[in-house]
Design a protein around this motif. Structure first.
Motif, PDB file in Angstrom:
ATOM      1  N   HIS A   1     -48.719  20.207 -61.542  1.00  0.00           N
ATOM      2  CA  HIS A   1     -48.808  19.633 -60.201  1.00  0.00           C
ATOM      3  C   HIS A   1     -47.398  19.223 -59.779  1.00  0.00           C
ATOM      4  O   HIS A   1     -46.819  18.279 -60.335  1.00  0.00           O
ATOM      5  CB  HIS A   1     -49.745  18.429 -60.195  1.00  0.00           C
ATOM      6  CG  HIS A   1     -51.151  18.772 -60.606  1.00  0.00           C
ATOM      7  ND1 HIS A   1     -52.036  19.397 -59.760  1.00  0.00           N
ATOM      8  CD2 HIS A   1     -51.807  18.597 -61.782  1.00  0.00           C
ATOM      9  CE1 HIS A   1     -53.184  19.580 -60.391  1.00  0.00           C
ATOM     10  NE2 HIS A   1     -53.074  19.113 -61.621  1.00  0.00           N
TER      11      HIS A   1
ATOM     12  N   PHE B   1     -44.563  17.987 -56.993  1.00  0.00           N
ATOM     13  CA  PHE B   1     -44.395  17.188 -55.777  1.00  0.00           C
ATOM     14  C   PHE B   1     -42.963  17.297 -55.268  1.00  0.00           C
ATOM     15  O   PHE B   1     -42.010  17.038 -56.015  1.00  0.00           O
ATOM     16  CB  PHE B   1     -44.726  15.723 -56.071  1.00  0.00           C
ATOM     17  CG  PHE B   1     -46.168  15.486 -56.410  1.00  0.00           C
ATOM     18  CD1 PHE B   1     -47.074  15.079 -55.444  1.00  0.00           C
ATOM     19  CD2 PHE B   1     -46.635  15.678 -57.709  1.00  0.00           C
ATOM     20  CE1 PHE B   1     -48.408  14.858 -55.747  1.00  0.00           C
ATOM     21  CE2 PHE B   1     -47.975  15.468 -58.038  1.00  0.00           C
ATOM     22  CZ  PHE B   1     -48.861  15.059 -57.049  1.00  0.00           C
TER      23      PHE B   1
ATOM     24  N   ASN C   1     -49.770  23.944 -58.747  1.00  0.00           N
ATOM     25  CA  ASN C   1     -50.201  23.423 -57.449  1.00  0.00           C
ATOM     26  C   ASN C   1     -49.047  22.640 -56.842  1.00  0.00           C
ATOM     27  O   ASN C   1     -48.366  21.893 -57.550  1.00  0.00           O
ATOM     28  CB  ASN C   1     -51.407  22.486 -57.609  1.00  0.00           C
ATOM     29  CG  ASN C   1     -52.612  23.214 -58.172  1.00  0.00           C
ATOM     30  OD1 ASN C   1     -53.074  24.189 -57.604  1.00  0.00           O
ATOM     31  ND2 ASN C   1     -53.106  22.742 -59.303  1.00  0.00           N
ATOM     32  N   THR C   2     -48.812  22.780 -55.537  1.00  0.00           N
ATOM     33  CA  THR C   2     -47.678  22.139 -54.890  1.00  0.00           C
ATOM     34  C   THR C   2     -48.135  21.146 -53.825  1.00  0.00           C
ATOM     35  O   THR C   2     -49.148  21.369 -53.147  1.00  0.00           O
ATOM     36  CB  THR C   2     -46.748  23.182 -54.252  1.00  0.00           C
ATOM     37  OG1 THR C   2     -47.483  23.968 -53.301  1.00  0.00           O
ATOM     38  CG2 THR C   2     -46.166  24.109 -55.324  1.00  0.00           C
ATOM     39  N   TYR C   3     -47.359  20.057 -53.671  1.00  0.00           N
ATOM     40  CA  TYR C   3     -47.689  18.978 -52.737  1.00  0.00           C
ATOM     41  C   TYR C   3     -46.425  18.555 -51.994  1.00  0.00           C
ATOM     42  O   TYR C   3     -45.420  18.220 -52.632  1.00  0.00           O
ATOM     43  CB  TYR C   3     -48.264  17.775 -53.497  1.00  0.00           C
ATOM     44  CG  TYR C   3     -49.411  18.131 -54.414  1.00  0.00           C
ATOM     45  CD1 TYR C   3     -50.733  18.020 -53.997  1.00  0.00           C
ATOM     46  CD2 TYR C   3     -49.166  18.587 -55.714  1.00  0.00           C
ATOM     47  CE1 TYR C   3     -51.779  18.346 -54.842  1.00  0.00           C
ATOM     48  CE2 TYR C   3     -50.206  18.924 -56.573  1.00  0.00           C
ATOM     49  CZ  TYR C   3     -51.514  18.799 -56.124  1.00  0.00           C
ATOM     50  OH  TYR C   3     -52.542  19.137 -56.971  1.00  0.00           O
ATOM     51  N   ASN C   4     -46.499  18.560 -50.669  1.00  0.00           N
ATOM     52  CA  ASN C   4     -45.338  18.217 -49.847  1.00  0.00           C
ATOM     53  C   ASN C   4     -45.309  16.711 -49.589  1.00  0.00           C
ATOM     54  O   ASN C   4     -45.614  16.236 -48.486  1.00  0.00           O
ATOM     55  CB  ASN C   4     -45.400  18.990 -48.530  1.00  0.00           C
ATOM     56  CG  ASN C   4     -44.147  18.869 -47.700  1.00  0.00           C
ATOM     57  OD1 ASN C   4     -44.143  19.184 -46.519  1.00  0.00           O
ATOM     58  ND2 ASN C   4     -43.049  18.423 -48.308  1.00  0.00           N
TER      59      ASN C   4
END
Length: 246
Positions: free
Chosen positions: A74, A76, A97-100
């Motif tokens: 994960h 960020f 999985n990528t999170y902005n």
């Protein structure tokens, strides 16, 4: 000659890590991340989840997917333009999985310094010392980025053990940990960068960070990477910690 030595070191890192020289052509390939993870493998044989805070363009995540192919990663990254590169570099890797967003000790928006040298971007302002030593870090713009606490996200991120929390957030590591006090009960390893000199205004240095993570229940394992000045002074070091048993 220094260029020749750097090329030789690059070849050695990728060959000893068994990634192969063709890995240098992959998007997001990084010698530094490969070396750090190669060193981590001496102490951590397997991982179920990696929480990659301060993912930048995906250098660590791409290397981690090689060393820990079974791990769910994960990543960020708060800067919109860098996040797009992160997405591009990892889109073929289904384990990532990528999170902005940024992670910290608050929820909402965070004042952030977007640096012309993206690796130096931080919630903290670059110090005069760093600007003098690394002139490419001298230019930055203040922006607002979304921020959340890891504790607010932990129910959305299944923590399959063993879990590694990796932080490369340029002096903001303590704030990330403050926002993860409940999550830390499910985290087995910490990997973070710490400074021995003031690279960012107001950042906690090595002694403060070392005592803080010890109080959180983690014990020091080993240094797994470092940054030196042109005069060979160690400025920053990547440190690996493990949760104490019992």
């Amino acid at each position: 000659m220094s260029i020749i030595f750097k090329i030789a070191d690059t070849v050695k890192v990728f060959l000893t890590s068994r990634r192969g020289l063709t890995s240098l052509l992959e998007k997001g390939a990084s010698v530094a991340s490969t070396q750090i993870l190669h060193n981590c493998r001496h102490y951590i044989p397997s991982l179920g989840v990696i929480i990659d805070v301060g993912a930048n363009q995906g250098q660590f995540a791409v290397a981690a997917s090689h060393f820990y192919p079974q791990a769910r990663i994960h990543s960020f990254e708060p800067l919109p333009e860098v996040f797009r590169l992160l997405q591009r570099n990892t889109r073929r890797l289904t384990s990532i999985n990528t999170y902005n967003m940024a992670l910290g000790n608050s929820t909402g928006t965070l004042e952030f310094y977007s640096n012309a040298y993206s690796h130096a971007s931080s919630a903290l302002h670059v110090s005069d010392l760093q600007k003098n030593m690394l002139p490419k870090t001298a230019t930055s713009n203040r922006i607002q980025v979304p921020v959340q606490r890891l504790d607010d996200l932990r129910h959305k991120l299944p923590f399959i053990p063993p879990v590694l929390l990796k932080m490369d957030v340029q002096g903001f590591e303590k704030e990330v940990l403050k926002g993860a006090l409940h999550s830390l009960r499910q985290i087995d390893y910490l990997l973070f960068e710490t400074s021995f000199v003031q690279m960012y205004d107001g950042e906690p240095l090595f002694d403060e960070m070392h005592h803080f993570v010890k109080e959180l229940g983690f014990e020091f394992i080993a240094p797994v990477g470092f940054l030196q000045s042109e005069k060979l002074q160690i400025l920053q070091m990547d440190l690996l910690y493990k949760r104490k048993k019992g």
